[in-house]
Write a protein that holds these residues in place. Sequence first.
Motif, mmCIF file in Angstrom:
data_model
loop_
_atom_site.group_PDB
_atom_site.id
_atom_site.type_symbol
_atom_site.label_atom_id
_atom_site.label_comp_id
_atom_site.label_asym_id
_atom_site.label_seq_id
_atom_site.Cartn_x
_atom_site.Cartn_y
_atom_site.Cartn_z
ATOM 1 N N SER A 178 0.824 -1.206 0.000
ATOM 2 C CA SER A 178 0.000 0.000 0.000
ATOM 3 C C SER A 178 0.857 1.254 0.000
ATOM 4 C CB SER A 178 -0.922 -0.006 1.225
ATOM 5 O OG SER A 178 -1.749 1.127 1.247
ATOM 6 N N ILE A 179 1.966 1.215 0.754
ATOM 7 C CA ILE A 179 2.849 2.380 0.827
ATOM 8 C C ILE A 179 3.416 2.714 -0.541
ATOM 9 C CG2 ILE A 179 5.055 3.210 1.747
ATOM 10 C CD1 ILE A 179 4.440 1.650 4.303
ATOM 11 N N SER A 180 3.899 1.680 -1.251
ATOM 12 C CA SER A 180 4.574 1.945 -2.526
ATOM 13 C C SER A 180 3.645 1.881 -3.731
ATOM 14 C CB SER A 180 5.710 0.931 -2.726
ATOM 15 O OG SER A 180 5.199 -0.386 -2.870
ATOM 16 N N GLY A 181 2.506 1.206 -3.597
ATOM 17 C CA GLY A 181 1.669 0.961 -4.762
ATOM 18 C C GLY A 181 0.515 1.914 -4.972
ATOM 19 N N THR A 182 0.102 2.628 -3.916
ATOM 20 C CA THR A 182 -1.072 3.498 -4.050
ATOM 21 C C THR A 182 -0.825 4.647 -5.015
ATOM 22 O OG1 THR A 182 -1.721 2.930 -1.785
ATOM 23 C CG2 THR A 182 -2.753 4.872 -2.771
ATOM 24 N N GLY A 183 0.413 5.136 -5.078
ATOM 25 C CA GLY A 183 0.715 6.248 -5.974
ATOM 26 C C GLY A 183 0.388 5.961 -7.424
ATOM 27 N N VAL A 184 0.486 4.689 -7.820
ATOM 28 C CA VAL A 184 0.170 4.316 -9.198
ATOM 29 C C VAL A 184 -1.295 4.609 -9.521
ATOM 30 C CG1 VAL A 184 0.101 2.377 -10.824
ATOM 31 C CG2 VAL A 184 1.944 2.535 -9.152
ATOM 32 N N ALA A 185 -2.149 4.510 -8.500
ATOM 33 C CA ALA A 185 -3.587 4.682 -8.719
ATOM 34 C C ALA A 185 -4.034 6.136 -8.733
ATOM 35 C CB ALA A 185 -4.364 3.926 -7.640
ATOM 36 N N LEU A 186 -3.156 7.075 -8.342
ATOM 37 C CA LEU A 186 -3.593 8.464 -8.177
ATOM 38 C C LEU A 186 -4.207 9.076 -9.431
ATOM 39 C CD1 LEU A 186 -0.852 10.019 -5.850
ATOM 40 C CD2 LEU A 186 -3.096 9.087 -5.259
#
Length: 526
Positions: free
Chosen positions: A41-49
């Motif tokens: 979640s820390i590293s992967g959420t940015g992809v969804a922004l």
Amino acid sequence: MAAQTESPLVGEDAGPRAPGHQRRTLILVAVLLAVFVVPTSISGTGVALPYIGSDLDAGLVPLQWVVNAFNVAFACSTLAWGSIADIIGRVRAFALGATIYAAASLVSVLAGNVILLDVARALAGIGGAAIFSGGTALLSTVFEGPARGRVFALFGTVAGIGVSFGPSLSGALIESAGWRWVFAVHVIVLAVVLLAVPTMRRAVQETRTQGARIDILGSALFVLAMLLLTTGIAQGPQWGWTGPGVLGLFAGTVVVLAIFAAVEKRKEHPMLDLSIVTNRRFMAICLVPVAGSFGFVTMLTYLPSYLTAAGGYPSGAAGAIMLMLTAPMLVLPLVTAKLVAKGVSAIGIIHLSLALLVVGAVGLELFEPDINLGLVALPMVITGTGYALAAGLVDGQALALVAPERAGMAAGFLNTMRLGSEAVAVAVYGSLLATVINGRTRDGIAGYPGAGDPATVAGTVASGNISGPAGQVAETQRADFTDLLVHAYDGAFHTVLWVLGGICLVLLVLVVALLSGREGGRAAAS
């Protein structure tokens, strides 16, 4: 062994009776599953922004807080959860964290506006802190000796894989099912974890801090200090590093931390027993993941942006290149555990890991927009190796120095150092990058009408978006303006790399110095 007996941090009680093999395995699997969710979640959420912004019609600032709310809440509450775990029990703290995280992720799945999503992500960060602190202390309670070393090696491997491959996993989910499934998967995984909690409660006989109450005042002060610090770093490029606003936030951080220390000294059952912090060996080991945050996590976060923005690589190719940085995490934590079990010095491995982070940072200076990737493959692998060698080692080494009833507090402090430093390191990198880019482009931007405010352009370029600002100028000037921004980005990247390498070098010297004293002296100092 004699040194541990002298230290007041190590209790004479051997701890609770360990559960059977099958139950230990169940506890390990449940903890590792939950731990895997948090770093992804820390590293992967940015992809969804970008997809979240489009779907929820979100502005830039609230959209950024989809990531920031989680990171700040995580960093602020990790230490408090460590102390809480010692009071209410590690299993209960772990289960409560998994429940909060699952519920917050479900709200994220259903969120119809970005503000609700931001709130849910902050709650998820609080739950994630409980998972890490409670889970680390729980494993330290259940496993002993060489088994503990192997378990924490797995812990480090799983956490590292989650951080390293979080963007790829999130990208695959978004392309196949939509951004909401990034959070839906967290709900599913944590629901499975919670099914194991009844068995965990029956299996674990915990040592708790008797008669203690949750340190609300200490927790509030520490959270306030972290908020002031992270806000000051984040606002540095906009307000000016020497401006009254930023200096005031940093001064406020120091004042609040001083008050926090004074309050904790007077508490019978403080959130943080300061004797832990004054133990040289424990503190040295806790500084090791701080170096990893500056030397490795910053590259994991921002190197893909450099590859796409300055190097012109498509996102898929950038992700493939990043495997050279992350691949060591797949094998080295377990290899390290086996080496230590066979008698190799754990402290020697820690020294080597820090040295490799320094060498890797210097080697990454080879990067240029048109670089031959063969030249940078070695420094990328060296950097990844430096991080991976200590990834699963520090937890077992640190928690072996504390009494069983303080394992939660110690785990909370260690994870605060690890995860808090990640948030700080990433913020420092982004802020310094934007500051240097601004200095390199401020004069040149004046020659391109329509480019906009230099500070705003620098912030956008620092995030890896060069095409956006370039699209604001006349088409006849676009190519030249793009070259200006690329060269500014590249130069700033190299400047920040030297800063990161210097920080890692200072931490190496500090860790070596703290570990070089005699055990008896440390015990007395504690």
